[in-house]
Design a protein around this motif. Structure first.
Motif, PDB file in Angstrom:
ATOM      1  N   ASP A 219      -5.255   2.342  52.095  1.00 51.19           N
ATOM      2  CA  ASP A 219      -4.617   1.352  51.355  1.00 51.19           C
ATOM      3  C   ASP A 219      -4.860   1.529  49.779  1.00 51.19           C
ATOM      4  OD1 ASP A 219      -7.274   0.750  51.495  1.00 51.19           O
ATOM      5  OD2 ASP A 219      -7.159  -1.226  51.848  1.00 51.19           O
ATOM      6  N   TYR A 220      -4.826   2.714  49.348  1.00 56.78           N
ATOM      7  CA  TYR A 220      -5.223   3.121  47.789  1.00 56.78           C
ATOM      8  C   TYR A 220      -4.170   2.152  46.920  1.00 56.78           C
ATOM      9  CZ  TYR A 220      -6.155   5.734  43.801  1.00 56.78           C
ATOM     10  OH  TYR A 220      -6.663   6.214  42.362  1.00 56.78           O
ATOM     11  N   ASP A 221      -4.910   1.507  45.906  1.00 54.03           N
ATOM     12  CA  ASP A 221      -4.358   0.759  44.956  1.00 54.03           C
ATOM     13  C   ASP A 221      -4.921   1.354  43.330  1.00 54.03           C
ATOM     14  OD1 ASP A 221      -3.429  -0.822  42.994  1.00 54.03           O
ATOM     15  OD2 ASP A 221      -4.261  -2.612  43.917  1.00 54.03           O
ATOM     16  N   PRO A 222      -3.937   2.016  42.766  1.00 55.74           N
ATOM     17  CA  PRO A 222      -4.491   2.594  41.379  1.00 55.74           C
ATOM     18  C   PRO A 222      -4.961   1.524  40.398  1.00 55.74           C
ATOM     19  CG  PRO A 222      -1.936   2.845  41.331  1.00 55.74           C
ATOM     20  CD  PRO A 222      -2.499   2.126  42.713  1.00 55.74           C
ATOM     21  N   ASP A 223      -4.680   0.244  40.692  1.00 57.56           N
ATOM     22  CA  ASP A 223      -5.107  -0.618  39.482  1.00 57.56           C
ATOM     23  C   ASP A 223      -6.371  -1.219  40.028  1.00 57.56           C
ATOM     24  OD1 ASP A 223      -2.870  -0.159  38.203  1.00 57.56           O
ATOM     25  OD2 ASP A 223      -1.418  -1.527  39.554  1.00 57.56           O
ATOM     26  N   LYS A 224      -6.612  -1.374  41.096  1.00 60.47           N
ATOM     27  CA  LYS A 224      -7.894  -2.269  41.672  1.00 60.47           C
ATOM     28  C   LYS A 224      -9.079  -1.189  41.799  1.00 60.47           C
ATOM     29  CE  LYS A 224     -10.021  -5.450  44.227  1.00 60.47           C
ATOM     30  NZ  LYS A 224     -10.334  -6.632  43.925  1.00 60.47           N
ATOM     31  N   ASN A 225     -10.148  -1.539  41.042  1.00 64.73           N
ATOM     32  CA  ASN A 225     -11.362  -0.733  40.783  1.00 64.73           C
ATOM     33  C   ASN A 225     -12.467  -1.723  40.190  1.00 64.73           C
ATOM     34  OD1 ASN A 225     -13.298   1.354  41.175  1.00 64.73           O
ATOM     35  ND2 ASN A 225     -12.861   1.654  39.075  1.00 64.73           N
ATOM     36  N   THR A 226     -13.336  -2.273  41.190  1.00 69.79           N
ATOM     37  CA  THR A 226     -14.600  -3.007  40.687  1.00 69.79           C
ATOM     38  C   THR A 226     -16.147  -2.258  40.722  1.00 69.79           C
ATOM     39  OG1 THR A 226     -14.380  -4.165  42.706  1.00 69.79           O
ATOM     40  CG2 THR A 226     -13.320  -5.374  41.057  1.00 69.79           C
ATOM     41  N   VAL A 227     -15.993  -1.023  41.098  1.00 62.10           N
ATOM     42  CA  VAL A 227     -17.224  -0.474  41.183  1.00 62.10           C
ATOM     43  C   VAL A 227     -17.574   0.421  40.169  1.00 62.10           C
ATOM     44  CG1 VAL A 227     -17.141  -0.730  43.838  1.00 62.10           C
ATOM     45  CG2 VAL A 227     -16.248   1.511  42.764  1.00 62.10           C
ATOM     46  N   GLU A 228     -18.980   0.804  39.968  1.00 65.43           N
ATOM     47  CA  GLU A 228     -19.301   1.836  38.939  1.00 65.43           C
ATOM     48  C   GLU A 228     -18.704   3.143  39.437  1.00 65.43           C
ATOM     49  OE1 GLU A 228     -21.195   0.903  41.560  1.00 65.43           O
ATOM     50  OE2 GLU A 228     -22.390   2.907  42.299  1.00 65.43           O
ATOM     51  N   ASP A 229     -18.559   4.023  38.347  1.00 62.56           N
ATOM     52  CA  ASP A 229     -17.927   5.308  38.631  1.00 62.56           C
ATOM     53  C   ASP A 229     -19.217   6.409  38.406  1.00 62.56           C
ATOM     54  OD1 ASP A 229     -16.255   4.884  35.483  1.00 62.56           O
ATOM     55  OD2 ASP A 229     -18.313   5.788  35.724  1.00 62.56           O
ATOM     56  N   MET A 230     -20.291   6.049  37.878  1.00 62.19           N
ATOM     57  CA  MET A 230     -21.244   6.935  38.056  1.00 62.19           C
ATOM     58  C   MET A 230     -22.870   6.020  38.197  1.00 62.19           C
ATOM     59  SD  MET A 230     -23.662   8.966  35.913  1.00 62.19           S
ATOM     60  CE  MET A 230     -24.426  10.527  36.423  1.00 62.19           C
ATOM     61  N   ALA A 231     -23.593   6.739  38.761  1.00 63.63           N
ATOM     62  CA  ALA A 231     -25.138   6.263  38.676  1.00 63.63           C
ATOM     63  C   ALA A 231     -26.164   7.216  38.749  1.00 63.63           C
ATOM     64  CB  ALA A 231     -25.283   5.157  40.062  1.00 63.63           C
ATOM     65  N   ASN A 232     -27.211   6.963  37.953  1.00 59.74           N
ATOM     66  CA  ASN A 232     -28.292   7.874  38.180  1.00 59.74           C
ATOM     67  C   ASN A 232     -29.723   6.967  38.287  1.00 59.74           C
ATOM     68  OD1 ASN A 232     -29.173   7.016  35.402  1.00 59.74           O
ATOM     69  ND2 ASN A 232     -28.245   8.761  34.653  1.00 59.74           N
ATOM     70  N   ALA A 233     -30.948   7.570  38.725  1.00 62.10           N
ATOM     71  CA  ALA A 233     -32.063   6.849  38.936  1.00 62.10           C
ATOM     72  C   ALA A 233     -33.464   7.788  39.026  1.00 62.10           C
ATOM     73  CB  ALA A 233     -31.953   6.037  40.089  1.00 62.10           C
ATOM     74  N   LEU A 234     -34.415   6.952  38.603  1.00 66.67           N
ATOM     75  CA  LEU A 234     -35.819   7.576  38.971  1.00 66.67           C
ATOM     76  C   LEU A 234     -36.521   7.046  39.875  1.00 66.67           C
ATOM     77  CD1 LEU A 234     -38.084   9.817  38.254  1.00 66.67           C
ATOM     78  CD2 LEU A 234     -38.561   8.454  36.356  1.00 66.67           C
ATOM     79  N   ILE A 235     -36.781   7.239  41.153  1.00 60.65           N
ATOM     80  CA  ILE A 235     -37.392   6.303  42.117  1.00 60.65           C
ATOM     81  C   ILE A 235     -38.907   7.014  41.993  1.00 60.65           C
ATOM     82  CG2 ILE A 235     -37.406   5.495  44.558  1.00 60.65           C
ATOM     83  CD1 ILE A 235     -34.263   6.846  44.334  1.00 60.65           C
ATOM     84  N   THR A 236     -39.994   6.269  42.004  1.00 62.12           N
ATOM     85  CA  THR A 236     -41.172   6.449  42.394  1.00 62.12           C
ATOM     86  C   THR A 236     -42.099   5.896  43.203  1.00 62.12           C
ATOM     87  OG1 THR A 236     -41.359   6.914  39.906  1.00 62.12           O
ATOM     88  CG2 THR A 236     -43.575   6.820  40.659  1.00 62.12           C
ATOM     89  N   PHE A 237     -42.893   6.596  43.966  1.00 60.27           N
ATOM     90  CA  PHE A 237     -43.555   6.081  45.032  1.00 60.27           C
ATOM     91  C   PHE A 237     -44.841   5.839  45.063  1.00 60.27           C
ATOM     92  CE2 PHE A 237     -39.487   8.461  46.287  1.00 60.27           C
ATOM     93  CZ  PHE A 237     -39.109   7.589  47.280  1.00 60.27           C
ATOM     94  N   ASN A 239     -47.285   7.097  46.609  1.00 58.26           N
ATOM     95  CA  ASN A 239     -48.310   8.341  46.358  1.00 58.26           C
ATOM     96  C   ASN A 239     -48.186   9.325  45.101  1.00 58.26           C
ATOM     97  OD1 ASN A 239     -45.717   9.188  46.983  1.00 58.26           O
ATOM     98  ND2 ASN A 239     -46.200  10.288  48.713  1.00 58.26           N
ATOM     99  N   GLY A 240     -47.390   8.635  44.177  1.00 58.74           N
ATOM    100  CA  GLY A 240     -47.059   9.498  42.967  1.00 58.74           C
ATOM    101  C   GLY A 240     -45.883  10.393  43.116  1.00 58.74           C
ATOM    102  N   ALA A 241     -45.307  10.639  44.150  1.00 59.47           N
ATOM    103  CA  ALA A 241     -44.102  11.410  44.301  1.00 59.47           C
ATOM    104  C   ALA A 241     -42.717  10.792  43.666  1.00 59.47           C
ATOM    105  CB  ALA A 241     -43.803  11.572  45.854  1.00 59.47           C
ATOM    106  N   SER A 242     -41.809  11.464  43.312  1.00 59.91           N
ATOM    107  CA  SER A 242     -40.702  10.850  42.676  1.00 59.91           C
ATOM    108  C   SER A 242     -39.361  11.536  43.174  1.00 59.91           C
ATOM    109  CB  SER A 242     -40.593  10.862  41.189  1.00 59.91           C
ATOM    110  OG  SER A 242     -41.039  12.160  40.732  1.00 59.91           O
ATOM    111  N   ILE A 243     -38.288  10.709  43.040  1.00 65.26           N
ATOM    112  CA  ILE A 243     -37.093  11.533  43.342  1.00 65.26           C
ATOM    113  C   ILE A 243     -36.101  11.030  42.064  1.00 65.26           C
ATOM    114  CG2 ILE A 243     -34.850  11.387  44.728  1.00 65.26           C
ATOM    115  CD1 ILE A 243     -36.340  10.367  47.188  1.00 65.26           C
ATOM    116  N   MET A 244     -35.549  12.156  41.692  1.00 67.48           N
ATOM    117  CA  MET A 244     -34.292  11.897  40.695  1.00 67.48           C
ATOM    118  C   MET A 244     -32.973  12.213  41.353  1.00 67.48           C
ATOM    119  SD  MET A 244     -34.489  13.545  36.771  1.00 67.48           S
ATOM    120  CE  MET A 244     -35.750  12.861  36.275  1.00 67.48           C
ATOM    121  N   VAL A 245     -32.106  11.236  41.062  1.00 67.19           N
ATOM    122  CA  VAL A 245     -30.749  11.251  41.825  1.00 67.19           C
ATOM    123  C   VAL A 245     -29.575  11.038  40.716  1.00 67.19           C
ATOM    124  CG1 VAL A 245     -31.033   8.918  42.474  1.00 67.19           C
ATOM    125  CG2 VAL A 245     -29.367  10.510  43.798  1.00 67.19           C
ATOM    126  N   ASP A 246     -28.632  11.586  40.771  1.00 65.85           N
ATOM    127  CA  ASP A 246     -27.388  11.211  40.162  1.00 65.85           C
ATOM    128  C   ASP A 246     -26.156  11.406  41.011  1.00 65.85           C
ATOM    129  OD1 ASP A 246     -26.957  13.828  39.762  1.00 65.85           O
ATOM    130  OD2 ASP A 246     -27.245  13.800  37.790  1.00 65.85           O
TER     131      ASP A 246
END
Ligand SMILES: NC(=O)c1ccc[n+]([C@@H]2O[C@H](COP(=O)([O-])OP(=O)(O)OC[C@H]3O[C@@H](n4cnc5c(N)ncnc54)[C@H](O)[C@@H]3O)[C@@H](O)[C@H]2O)c1
Length: 349
Positions: A219-237, A239-246
């Motif tokens: 049901d593709y609709d070229p005009d309907k889009n309410t979500v982000e197109d890109m995201a990134n993050a730094l997640i720290t735990f 125990n000091g470990a971390s994940i970098m994601v994009d």
């Protein structure tokens, strides 16, 4: 064991085919809001019962277990109803849209005593299983950093995927869930401490682009889009470990790219795009390439192993590798990234 599949869209084939191949299961019932789609899948995989209302499927006493392959906004509601109806549940990723929903599903699992497996299919991939064996035997030592990337330059599938109401978000909840989870799982599931995330709504769905094909929802609709197109993050735990994601649905990138890298005190690893193990021996750096038919994620193998594992868990032969508690943790991380981006601050747990 008689199986019902709820949601008969694109990903359901991975479930249908794997149940079809598993000698212990029978594809018995299919449910979709779209009756023609449900009937088509029922005919293809030999299911004798077709429904358009999942409540009716769940009322069928012969069905022991269900796969939920519907839009993200229905995962929690259908999972809870299925558990309350006494069914075991395999629910597609993400577990749901919010932490509150995730906790409600976890409560329903506890109350029902039934199995719920979250569809973190990459945990069941052969390249992950090989790497996990090296990690469990200490070859990487303590893993303190992971870097994961899943960048599509033109890949917003549209339809419900680009409707925040039904999906909960864009590439972060759709693609990020896979690559964050696989890093977190291989790092030994450390407790999250803080998150700083950014989401961008810069390019939209790039539906103007000519001369290039890309996957589109029915049901593709070229005009309907309410979500982000890109995201990134730094997640720290803790125990000091971390994940970098994009992650991205759309980006001015040269090409699409997936990369999952883990770095430990004794060795490192690349899980995607192709399994490699990196270490040091006798003062020499060593890149080792495991010889396997599955050096990258393979759809058929991953889904077959995931569903075989689910059935073994229901039969008490194994314990599920992706329990509801992990689905809850992943929702905390994904929602933490969205919250951090909205508020412009680091989120503490
Ligand atoms: N594990 C993976 O790699 C992977 C890949 C793609 C999608 N998924 C997940 O699978 C789910 C479905 O994705 P898809 O690509 O198959 O989408 P899709 O749009 O192709 O199919 C979804 C189907 O669910 C049906 N549906 C929605 N609500 C329903 C309801 N209440 N009752 C009955 N049917 C209902 C729709 O009519 C549609 O046919 C999503 O949660 C998605 O995140 C997982």
């Amino acid at each position: 064991m008689k199986i019902g599949v709820i949601g008969a869209g694109s990903i359901s084939d991975g479930h249908f085919q794997s149940y079809y191949n598993n000698e212990q299961t029978e594809v018995f019932a299919v449910c979709d809001l779209n009756e023609a789609r449900a009937k088509e899948k029922a005919a293809k995989y030999g299911a004798s019962h077709v429904y358009t209302d999942y409540h009716e499927l769940l009322a069928n006493q012969e069905i022991e277990a269900v796969s939920i392959c519907t839009w993200n906004n229905t995962h929690a509601e259908i999972s809870i109803a299925a558990l309350q109806a006494g069914k075991h549940v395999l629910v597609e990723k993400p577990l749901c849209k919010t932490v509150e929903e995730a906790l409600a599903v976890e409560q329903a699992v506890q109350d029902s005593g039934k199995i719920l497996q979250v569809g973190f299919v990459r945990r069941y991939a052969a390249n992950t299983e090989i790497l996990k064996r090296f990690i469990d035997n200490g070859d990487l030592g303590n893993i303190y950093y992971a870097k994961a990337s899943c960048l599509r330059r033109l890949g917003n599938p549209g339809g419900w995927f680009s409707d925040k109401e039904r999906s909960g978000g864009g590439p972060l909840i759709d693609l990020g869930v896979h690559i964050i989870d696989i890093c977190w799982y291989l790092m030994g599931k450390p407790k999250v401490k803080s998150i700083r995330g950014n989401t961008y709504h810069q390019l939209g769905n790039r539906s103007n682009v000519e001369n290039l094909d890309f996957y589109k929802a029915a049901d593709y609709d070229p005009d309907k889009n309410t979500v982000e197109d890109m995201a990134n993050a730094l997640i720290t735990f803790e125990n000091g470990a971390s994940i970098m994601v994009d992650v991205s649905f759309t980006l001015h990138a040269k090409e699409d790219k997936i990369a999952v890298n883990l770095y430990g005190e004794k060795g490192g690893a690349e899980l995607e795009p192709s399994l490699e193990i990196i270490t040091e021996k006798y003062n020499t750096m060593l890149n080792a390439t495991p010889q396997t038919n599955y050096h990258t994620f393979n759809f058929e193998q991953g889904f077959q192993n995931e569903i075989d594992y689910f059935i073994d868990s229901v039969n008490g032969v194994k314990e599920t590798r992706s329990p509801v508690a992990d689905g809850v943790e992943m929702m905390k991380i994904l929602c933490g990234i969205y919250e951090s981006s909205e508020k412009g601050i680091e989120i503490q747990f």
